[in-house]
Design an enzyme around this catalytic site. Structure first.
Site, short mmCIF file in Angstrom:
data_model
loop_
_atom_site.label_atom_id
_atom_site.label_comp_id
_atom_site.label_asym_id
_atom_site.label_seq_id
_atom_site.Cartn_x
_atom_site.Cartn_y
_atom_site.Cartn_z
N LYS A 80 98.90 4.67 85.35
CA LYS A 80 97.97 5.85 85.11
C LYS A 80 97.32 5.32 83.83
O LYS A 80 98.34 5.16 82.80
CB LYS A 80 98.48 6.90 85.38
CG LYS A 80 97.36 8.29 85.29
CD LYS A 80 97.92 9.60 85.45
CE LYS A 80 97.00 10.70 85.35
NZ LYS A 80 97.90 12.02 85.45
N SER A 155 95.17 14.72 88.63
CA SER A 155 94.35 14.16 87.79
C SER A 155 94.64 12.51 88.28
O SER A 155 93.81 11.37 87.90
CB SER A 155 94.49 14.08 86.35
OG SER A 155 95.91 13.96 86.27
N SER A 179 99.68 16.92 89.15
CA SER A 179 98.93 15.61 88.97
C SER A 179 99.50 14.24 89.65
O SER A 179 98.64 13.25 90.03
CB SER A 179 98.20 15.19 87.63
OG SER A 179 97.03 15.95 87.41
N1 GLN Z 1 94.82 20.02 88.32
C1 GLN Z 1 95.62 20.19 86.94
C2 GLN Z 1 94.66 20.80 85.80
O1 GLN Z 1 93.78 20.42 85.82
C3 GLN Z 1 96.92 19.88 86.79
C4 GLN Z 1 96.59 18.50 85.96
C5 GLN Z 1 97.86 17.50 85.87
O2 GLN Z 1 99.03 17.61 86.24
N2 GLN Z 1 97.78 16.61 84.80
O3 GLN Z 1 95.25 20.97 84.68
#
Ligand code: GLN
Length: 491
Positions: A80, A155, A179
């Site tokens: 990532k 994400s 994410s």
């Molecule tokens: N979807 C969540 C957010 O928008 C979690 C994102 C993540 O785990 N990086 O913050």
């Protein structure tokens, strides 16, 4: 001839170790696959063809020299774009870091290299890991290999889509609120969030430092466990890293794969059964829970009354920490600089740079966090959210006095169509309804595919006590053994 891209990491490592194939052949097969499908999937932001082939050659040379290779040597991995990679572009899905080539490797990447894995490149993500669909990437969305008109989660949608599209057998994600697990769920792959502090944050571009947790993604539970073992463990360069060995997740996954869960007590979170979740998701979850009961698990209901406050608490804590962490992107030290024509003040250049470099969701969070931390409001918002965090931790502690692990669906809904939730941020935030409590508590949790709803993958979440990562792998492997893995449609 076997299609090398369809194999598990365990199988690939076995073939490389025995000399039946070379790391270079394996790497080339995956680079070819990326070349064939990634214009449609867009899992990668950067493919490091030369670096990957060089790393593969080094593994083949070590083998030829008779060196003992590690359990993942020669296996390709996609990383990532939130983790720094020396000399290889790292953007965090943001324009503000476009063109930045970090001068150092993150600890995770360093450990991947030391283990002889082959880094293929960097995967797409929502800007600064804020989002649940990769639609907030400044470089365009990733598409779900199950249906190219749908989101692959976020994400870390790129890391999950790369697995489901057979572009990589392993990938790395980061989980702040879900994410790793949510993209795993909607792409039919496995995603594990380790115990907070069980994997190093050194070189992970910070979003919310008290929550950010890098972790493994794979197509099977055992592959995820092997990757977890390689990247996990104490790192003196991260002040919140836990100074203890990685729980034996590989042995646990192997034990679980024997299929027997006699003596294991699992708690269905009462608050996560029904409201807010699609009926097809609940049905797949219940069928899978029943499959676990058939192999010996005792299943009871456990109430966690404060979980319903997790989402609002998270959306105060995470933006607050992000507003502080993202202050460093000032147009001076990294990446983008806008308006520096010799006539403007430092403040003006900073402001123009941040205006041009950050996307709307990142700006929304910075503003929210700055507000929540401002004097006069701190106690009402940030302080209150921290108290809720303590209550959620107490829910987990009391639950784990009653059961070995908690179970729930990973996400309330299957992969949604691209564009269907971007108009209303709250709709996007709901994707993490079931994953966020774990982050606030700090424990480990894993998402394992458990079936389909409307022809799309459903994820099953297993949450364990802090530093009991091995326990969740055991249950996860037993589930995989009982319900099987999912095969995405051909691209
Ligand atoms: N979807 C969540 C957010 O928008 C979690 C994102 C993540 O785990 N990086 O913050």
């Amino acid at each position: 001839m076997t299609d090398l891209t369809k194999l598990t990491a365990v199988e690939i490592a076995g073939l490389v170790a025995s000399g039946e194939t070379s790391a270079v052949e394996v790497t080339q097969a995956h680079l070819d696959r990326i070349g064939a499908v990634d214009d449609r999937v867009h899992a990668f932001l950067h493919v490091d063809t030369e670096g990957a082939l060089a790393a593969a050659r080094a593994v083949d040379e070590r083998r030829a020299a008779g060196e003992e290779l590690g359990p993942l040597a020669g296996v390709p991995v996609a990383v990532k774009d939130v983790l720094t990679t020396k000399g290889v572009p790292t953007t965090v899905g943001s324009k503000i870091l476009e063109g930045w080539r970090p001068p150092y490797d993150s600890t995770i990447v360093e450990r991947l290299r030391d283990a002889g894995t082959v880094m293929l490149g960097k995967t797409n993500m929502d800007e600064f890991a804020m989002g649940s669909s990769t639609e907030y990437s400044a470089y365009g969305p990733t598409r779900n290999p199950w249906d190219l008109e749908r989101i692959p989660g976020g994400s870390g949608g790129g890391s999950a889509a790369a697995l489901a599209a057979y572009e990589a057998p392993l990938s790395i994600g980061s989980d702040t609120g879900g994410s790793i697990r949510q993209p795993g769920a909607v792409t039919g792959t496995v995603g594990a969030k380790p115990t907070y502090g069980g994997t190093s944050r050194y070189g992970l571009v910070a979003f919310s430092s008290s929550l950010d947790t890098p972790g493994p993604c794979a197509r099977t539970v055992l592959d995820a466990a092997l990757l977890h073992q390689v990247i996990g463990g104490h790192d003196p360069r991260d002040s919140t890293s836990i100074p203890a060995p990685v729980p034996d997740v590989v042995a646990a996954a192997r034990l679980g794969a024997t299929g027997d869960l006699t003596g294991v007590k699992l708690g269905v979170v009462t608050e996560f059964t029904g409201e807010g979740a699609e009926p097809g998701v609940m049905a797949a979850f219940r069928d899978a829970a029943e499959a676990l009961a058939k192999v010996g698990a005792e299943i009871v209901e456990v109430s966690c009354p404060n979980f319903k406050y997790a989402l609002p608490a998270y959306y105060l804590i995470a933006p607050s920490e992000c507003s502080s962490n993202l202050a460093r992107f000032d147009g001076v030290r990294f990446g983008l600089r806008v308006g520096d024509d010799g006539n403007r003040s430092l403040e003006e250049v900073m402001s123009l740079t941040r205006e041009a470099g950050f996307g709307p969701e990142v700006k929304r969070r910075i503003m929210l966090g700055t507000y929540a931390l401002s004097s006069g409001y701190y106690d009402a918002y940030y302080g209150q959210a921290q108290k809720v965090r303590t209550l959620i931790t107490r829910d987990f502690t009391s639950a784990f006095e009653q059961v070995d692990a908690l179970i729930s669906p990973t996400t309330p809904f299957v992969a949604f169509p691209i564009g269907s939730r971007t108009a209303d941020p709250y709709q996007m935030y709901l994707a993490d309804l079931f994953t966020i409590p774990t982050n606030l508590y700090g424990g480990p949790a894993i998402s394992v595919p458990c079936g389909l709803s409307d022809g799309l993958p459903v994820g099953f979440q297993i949450m364990a006590p802090t530093m009991a990562d091995d326990r969740m792998y055991r249950v996860a492997a037993a589930l995989e053994n009982a319900v099987g893995t999912l095969t995405p449609p051909a691209l």
